[in-house]
Design a protein around this motif. Structure first.
Motif: not given
Ligand code: ZN
Length: 245
Positions: A123-128, A148-152
């Protein structure tokens, strides 16, 4: 003989749970990371720590992607399948596992508490946002490291890294507190705080059965200790339970 005695104890329980460790997955070709030939003898634990992921995500993933790749060829063995059978028979209510290979779910166990997470998920560590591990491995394989996630945000494995708390502990403790019998399979019972789960069951008067190839620090307080490979002992156990329940 041991399996027959375990069947007698399990038959008298009304809320039995299973607690599993690396020993149940060795027959699936997954190395025991803490065993004598385990990965942690070669690499320091810091490689799978939250600090390493934060400080050097690329280095973390260089190491971790190799480890992650090794689980995808693994399939459940007779030990995992036997525990799923015991759940279907109504004998085992919950499987609490220290393993992160996801093999209990693949074997058909439905009520599984994965104390240390599941390496098949990220999972993304920023947005989950959730990612499958195969998707993340493809990113790394095509040169995107760190993934990297699409949110960076940096994508991380959905496992408890060294330095992180075991978030599923309260759920496991609650399962242990309402259980009257715990079947430990393939765990050396040396990893804290996970090893407090079988102890809790014993502490409030439940029965403790240990199936493990090596001795454990809990053998002395156990009601039954069976030395042997998980897949052999559990296979026998299911045969006894299925025929006579
Ligand atoms: Zn994310």
């Amino acid at each position: 003989m041991g399996a027959e005695n375990a069947a007698v104890i399990l038959r008298s329980a009304s809320k039995a749970i299973a607690f599993t460790g690396a020993g149940i997955s060795t027959a699936s070709g997954i190395p025991d990371f803490r065993g004598p030939k385990g990965l942690w003898k070669t690499y320091p634990e810091e490689f799978a720590s939250i600090n390493y992921l934060s400080d050097d995500p690329r280095g973390f993933w260089e190491f971790y992607s190799t480890r992650m790749g090794s689980i995808f060829t693994a399939a459940p063995n007779l030990g995992h399948l036997a525990l799923a059978d015991l759940e279907r028979l109504g004998i085992i209510k919950v499987v609490i596992t220290q393993n992160i290979d996801g093999l209990h779910g693949l074997a058909g166990s439905r009520n599984v508490i994965e104390l240390h997470g599941n390496m098949r998920r990220c999972y993304c560590s920023k947005c989950g946002a959730p990612y499958s591990s195969s998707e993340v491995l493809r990113m790394i394989g095509s040169g995107t490291n760190p993934p990297l996630c699409t949110c960076g945000g940096v994508i991380r494995p959905d496992v408890v890294l060294f330095g992180e708390e075991v978030k599923m502990m309260p759920k496991a403790i609650s399962a242990a507190n309402s259980s009257d019998c715990v079947l430990v399979v393939g765990s050396s019972l040396t990893v804290s705080p996970a090893n407090s789960i079988p102890y809790l069951v014993k502490q409030h008067g439940g029965r403790l059965i240990i199936v493990n190839e090596e001795r454990t620090p809990f053998d002395e307080i156990a009601d039954l200790v069976i030395g042997g490979a998980a897949e052999d002992v559990l296979g026998e156990l299911v045969a006894f339970m299925a025929n006579r329940v």
